[in-house]
Design an enzyme around this catalytic site. Structure first.
Site, PDB file in Angstrom:
ATOM      1  N   CYS A  52       0.787  -1.228   0.000  1.00  0.00           N
ATOM      2  CA  CYS A  52       0.000   0.000   0.000  1.00  0.00           C
ATOM      3  C   CYS A  52       0.825   1.286   0.000  1.00  0.00           C
ATOM      4  O   CYS A  52       0.678   2.131  -0.883  1.00  0.00           O
ATOM      5  CB  CYS A  52      -0.949   0.005   1.200  1.00  0.00           C
ATOM      6  SG  CYS A  52      -2.151  -1.334   1.182  1.00  0.00           S
ATOM      7  N   HIS A 106      -3.694   6.782   3.085  1.00  0.00           N
ATOM      8  CA  HIS A 106      -2.541   6.152   3.741  1.00  0.00           C
ATOM      9  C   HIS A 106      -1.378   7.137   3.930  1.00  0.00           C
ATOM     10  O   HIS A 106      -0.205   6.765   3.835  1.00  0.00           O
ATOM     11  CB  HIS A 106      -2.067   4.917   2.967  1.00  0.00           C
ATOM     12  CG  HIS A 106      -1.750   3.738   3.856  1.00  0.00           C
ATOM     13  ND1 HIS A 106      -1.003   3.845   5.002  1.00  0.00           N
ATOM     14  CD2 HIS A 106      -2.080   2.427   3.755  1.00  0.00           C
ATOM     15  CE1 HIS A 106      -0.880   2.642   5.558  1.00  0.00           C
ATOM     16  NE2 HIS A 106      -1.535   1.764   4.832  1.00  0.00           N
ATOM     17  N   ASP A 296      -3.491  -0.208  -6.367  1.00  0.00           N
ATOM     18  CA  ASP A 296      -2.113  -0.045  -5.909  1.00  0.00           C
ATOM     19  C   ASP A 296      -1.294  -1.321  -6.064  1.00  0.00           C
ATOM     20  O   ASP A 296      -0.082  -1.277  -6.264  1.00  0.00           O
ATOM     21  CB  ASP A 296      -2.071   0.456  -4.450  1.00  0.00           C
ATOM     22  CG  ASP A 296      -2.924  -0.368  -3.491  1.00  0.00           C
ATOM     23  OD1 ASP A 296      -3.635  -1.286  -3.933  1.00  0.00           O
ATOM     24  OD2 ASP A 296      -2.878  -0.065  -2.277  1.00  0.00           O
TER      25      ASP A 296
END
Length: 490
Positions: A52, A106, A296
């Protein structure tokens, strides 16, 4: 001529072969398949660091992982942090775009904007910054219809286990992400073109599709995992026993449920993407919007006795990439393109399409040249991931979409796969005499790729085994964060 809007749709942990437009005849992805029919499908799109944080850092900056300074997750590789000189939303903000991000970002700190004007966050279970509660969790708690939390079904965020979603449909994060994206379009500054990043937290585990979708794929014949002639090295009982196992064999029923939950989650996302596209059509902005869809990284789903991501194998590193041009950019020369592309190519593609200058820090290459039918200067791509779950899975890889070379530097294993014979990677050709020349060619390419780093991965002629050596880190990470900290202290 007015600048086009940009809608960047991203899922989390979606493998390339989980869409109808990529040849999957079991899964139903009508809206994304329609988007593909109107746009361009990139057959060989890859995540250069398939987990990620590093993948998202490359998307946000257009930089290779070595230059973002993030080569994985853990062991000195993160979190992402700020201090990037140029980001995709930052450059568009400076170019008079109204930039908004919805869903999973994130970032760290978690309210960091990284160039966006505003973000509306679903960070799954992560509450890493002091006092942080995601916008989704706050909304969920205000609107829930009983005494339950977002994952009271008992499945962890990285588990292979699966079951239907435990709460009413309207509370699911996939619905919330599209609802907030539509609200963001309603709240946008109408005097400016918009950049909207819609970032789903699924189909990343938990594999908790809504009951309708879960039951649908429980009844279908979902594909079984690929298991290579080399995969027994990952059949480790003590690892498999963990509820968040990164490797090991589970029962056929467990694997089938995991895949049903995963497929169902993607089907659900596709329906919600349809709502977003219909809203764009309703406000008469669909034809003036560049739309890019990707993920991703992928998910192994039991392939080769592996789960989750971080690997060079197709299930983990090979991702979907669909680009639909606005009317102002004309029709693409090709509907399907097999040249290899990377996540860091998204930033220069969007900047070129919007007439925005591409910063010198960008390593990626705009995909618009390929869409126009031009040749690219890239004949193959390089990817890597530093140690995360175990030393054994640290990897470096190269592929041109036809052959793939993998080096596992801490265990000294080389793998070579012929992708033209199928994407299952079940037969390792590295030890076959008839492929020795091919193996040497790809090994030399990796040596050439890694030599400029002077990081001990090669002596300039051969690859150097990393067993027992310190974890690989990039000096770029500390350089960036030190500069950022100095800026704060001014």
């Amino acid at each position: 001529m007015s600048k086009p809007n940009v809608l960047f749709i991203m899922t989390d942990q979606q493998r390339w072969d989980s869409l109808g437009c990529y040849g999957n005849s079991v899964i139903e992805t009508a809206n994304l398949d329609w988007l593909a029919s109107e746009g361009v499908v990139f057959e060989n799109a890859y995540s250069s660091c398939p987990s990620c944080v590093p993948a998202r850092a490359s998307i946000m900056t257009g930089m290779h992982p070595w230059n973002t300074g993030i080569l994985g997750m853990g062991n000195g590789q993160g979190p992402m942090g700020g201090g990037f000189q140029h980001t995709l939303p930052g450059e568009l903000s400076k170019a008079a775009y109204h930039t908004q991000g919805v869903g999973k970002m994130h970032f760290h700190p978690q309210r960091l904007l990284n160039g966006f004007h505003s973000t509306f966050l679903d960070e799954s279970g992560r509450e890493e910054s002091p006092g942080f509660i995601s916008d989704y969790r706050q909304w969920f708690n205000r609107n829930k219809t009983g005494d339950f939390d977002i994952v009271d079904h008992g499945i962890d965020w990285n588990s292979w286990m699966a079951r239907p979603y435990h709460a009413p449909e309207f509370l699911h994060p996939t619905n919330w992400t599209v609802n907030q994206s539509i609200e963001a379009l309603k709240r946008r500054d109408p005097s400016k073109p918009f950049f909207l990043m819609t970032s789903f937290a699924r189909p990343h585990s938990p594999y908790d599709a809504l009951p309708y979708y879960f039951d649908l794929y429980q009844k279908k014949q979902v594909p079984e995992p690929y298991v290579g002639d080399w995969a027994s090295i990952h059949d480790v009982e003590e690892d498999a026993a963990k509820p968040d196992a990164w490797r090991g064999v589970r029962s056929k029923g467990e694997i089938r449920r995991a895949r049903a939950g995963y497929y169902g989650s993607i089907h659900h996302i596709d329906h919600q993407i349809g709502r977003l596209l219909l809203y764009l059509q309703k406000i008469q902005q669909l034809e003036n919007t560049l739309i890019i869809f990707t993920s991703d990284h992928g998910d192994m789903l039991g392939d080769h006795n592996l789960w989750r991501k971080t690997y060079a194998y197709e299930g983990s590193a090979h991702i979907p990439m669909i680009v639909r041009l606005p009317e102002s950019l004309g029709k693409p020369s090709y509907k399907r393109i097999d040249a290899p592309v990377l996540l860091q190519d998204i930033m220069p593609t969007i900047l070129e399409a919007t007439g925005t200058e591409i910063p010198e820090t960008v390593d990626g290459i705009s995909m618009l040249g390929l869409i126009r039918g031009e040749q690219t200067e890239r004949s193959y791509i390089h990817g890597e991931h530093c140690t995360c779950y175990s030393e054994e899975q640290e990897m470096q890889y190269l592929t041109d979409g036809r052959m793939k070379y993998i080096w596992l530097p801490r265990v000294g294993i080389e793998q070579l796969f012929d992708l033209t014979e199928g994407r299952d990677e079940t037969i390792n050709l590295a030890k076959k005499k008839e492929y020795s020349h091919e193996l040497q060619k790809w090994r030399a390419r990796l040596v050439a790729e890694l030599s400029p780093r002077n990081a001990g991965l090669t002596d300039g002629d051969q690859l150097v085994n990393q067993s027992g050596k310190p974890y690989l880190t990039s000096p770029k990470y500390k350089e960036r964060l030190d500069a950022w900290e100095r800026e704060f202290k001014k």
